[in-house]
Design a protein around this motif. Structure first.
Motif, mmCIF file in Angstrom:
data_model
loop_
_atom_site.group_PDB
_atom_site.id
_atom_site.type_symbol
_atom_site.label_atom_id
_atom_site.label_comp_id
_atom_site.label_asym_id
_atom_site.label_seq_id
_atom_site.Cartn_x
_atom_site.Cartn_y
_atom_site.Cartn_z
ATOM 1 N N GLU A 115 -31.559 -70.258 122.125
ATOM 2 C CA GLU A 115 -31.723 -71.570 122.611
ATOM 3 C C GLU A 115 -31.760 -71.145 124.310
ATOM 4 O OE1 GLU A 115 -29.359 -74.592 120.912
ATOM 5 O OE2 GLU A 115 -28.496 -73.213 119.729
ATOM 6 N N ARG A 121 -28.280 -69.456 124.852
ATOM 7 C CA ARG A 121 -27.297 -69.244 123.630
ATOM 8 C C ARG A 121 -27.985 -68.583 122.517
ATOM 9 N NH1 ARG A 121 -23.237 -72.908 121.912
ATOM 10 N NH2 ARG A 121 -23.059 -72.716 119.626
ATOM 11 N N CYS A 175 -22.988 -67.324 124.625
ATOM 12 C CA CYS A 175 -23.623 -68.071 125.538
ATOM 13 C C CYS A 175 -23.856 -67.152 127.044
ATOM 14 C CB CYS A 175 -22.974 -69.369 126.106
ATOM 15 S SG CYS A 175 -23.865 -70.513 127.144
ATOM 16 N N GLY A 180 -21.204 -84.939 128.753
ATOM 17 C CA GLY A 180 -22.716 -85.107 128.694
ATOM 18 C C GLY A 180 -23.534 -84.730 130.203
ATOM 19 N N GLY A 200 -23.734 -77.997 126.651
ATOM 20 C CA GLY A 200 -24.243 -78.090 125.456
ATOM 21 C C GLY A 200 -24.845 -76.586 124.726
ATOM 22 N N ALA A 255 -21.088 -74.924 124.096
ATOM 23 C CA ALA A 255 -20.315 -75.470 123.176
ATOM 24 C C ALA A 255 -19.764 -74.466 122.050
ATOM 25 C CB ALA A 255 -20.609 -76.793 122.631
ATOM 26 N N ALA A 281 -15.712 -76.448 127.089
ATOM 27 C CA ALA A 281 -16.725 -76.136 126.079
ATOM 28 C C ALA A 281 -16.159 -75.776 124.958
ATOM 29 C CB ALA A 281 -17.786 -75.176 126.716
#
Length: 282
Positions: free
Chosen positions: A143, A157, A166, A185, A191, A194, A231
């Motif tokens: 990702e 990630r 990550c 957020g 994100g 996490a 995270a």
């Protein structure tokens, strides 16, 4: 998933006897998946030795660039697999309007700044913007997302089974507000990070240094630790060491990070500073 560090320094490579223990090469991390697939994160000066070490390995190579600052690309034309015509190499990088990735890289990796033009390489090389939001490489899901750093910069990630890495080597999560109190957020990169098994994160500055460098795109050690805590990562490895920080200074920063991590309720053994040649398996 095995992770090996080939370059851990930020901004510019250093050749100094006081920096041998952590190393002086700029960003390059090798990730080897369970099926033998290799993913190379960034192409700083550390990629030169990586290329020499993997001369007899698989012929398919994938390089993921976070961004195009010189300390993350300057080793690319010294990566020996690029000179073997039997190799198939894909270089992914951040998306941006205007010129394609290879044309943006060629601003540096071509005459008059380089004796070899990027498009003269013998290997079969493809340049592409990293697919959004990610792609599959080997047995892993990769990702990517844009994070807070000067210029268009990606964080990555990589998930293989229960293991997640990550990679946020150039990242300023405190830009615009305190990491400790910000709504999740609104925290850059959270994100991607996490619950990660391992987070490799920018830790270039002391708190005092960062106060004079807000907006430069990098993180203070304390902000990196707070980010990792928010995270909920399992292990934090601080990276992108400042070129002025010698081994003794980095030892002090490592101790500072361990104390801050312990105060946040974590095992101090699960935070460290990256060093060239270090390998971990997750």
């Amino acid at each position: 998933m095995r992770i090996r560090f080939w370059g851990v320094r930020g901004s510019i490579a250093v050749a100094n006897g006081r920096m041998l223990r952590y190393g002086g090469n700029t960003s390059c991390v090798e990730v080897t998946l369970a099926d033998g697939t290799e993913i190379i994160l960034d192409a700083g000066t550390g990629i030169r030795e990586l290329g020499q070490a993997r001369a007899t390995r698989a012929k398919i190579v994938r390089v993921l660039l976070t961004h195009l600052h010189l300390d993350h690309i300057q080793g690319l034309l010294f990566f020996s697999p690029l000179f073997d015509p039997t190799n198939e190499i894909t270089v992914y990088g951040p998306p941006a309007p205007g010129p394609s990735l290879d044309r943006r890289l060629a601003r540096y990796l071509s005459e008059p700044l380089s004796p070899i033009d990027l498009h003269q390489l013998p290997a079969r090389v493809e340049f592409a913007a990293c697919p959004h939001p990610g792609c599959e490489i080997g047995g892993a899901e990769v990702e990517a997302a844009i994070v807070a750093h000067r210029g268009v910069t990606l964080g990555y990630r990589i998930t293989e089974g229960d293991a997640t890495l990550c990679y946020l080597p150039d990242h300023e999560p405190a830009l615009g507000g305190a990491v400790a109190s910000a709504t999740p957020g609104w925290i850059s990169g959270i994100g991607l990070a996490a619950g990660a098994s391992v987070l490799i994160h920018d830790g270039q500055y002391t708190d005092d240094e960062y106060a004079a460098r807000v907006g430069w795109g990098h993180s203070a050690i304390s902000d990196a630790v707070t980010f990792a805590h928010r995270a909920e990562v399992q292990k934090l490895i601080l990276f992108h060491h400042d070129p002025t920080h010698d081994d003794k200074m980095l030892d002090r920063l490592a101790e500072h990070a361990r104390q801050a991590w312990q105060r946040a309720g974590h095992d101090p053994a699960t935070v460290s500073l990256a060093a060239e040649g270090q390998s971990i398996t997750i």
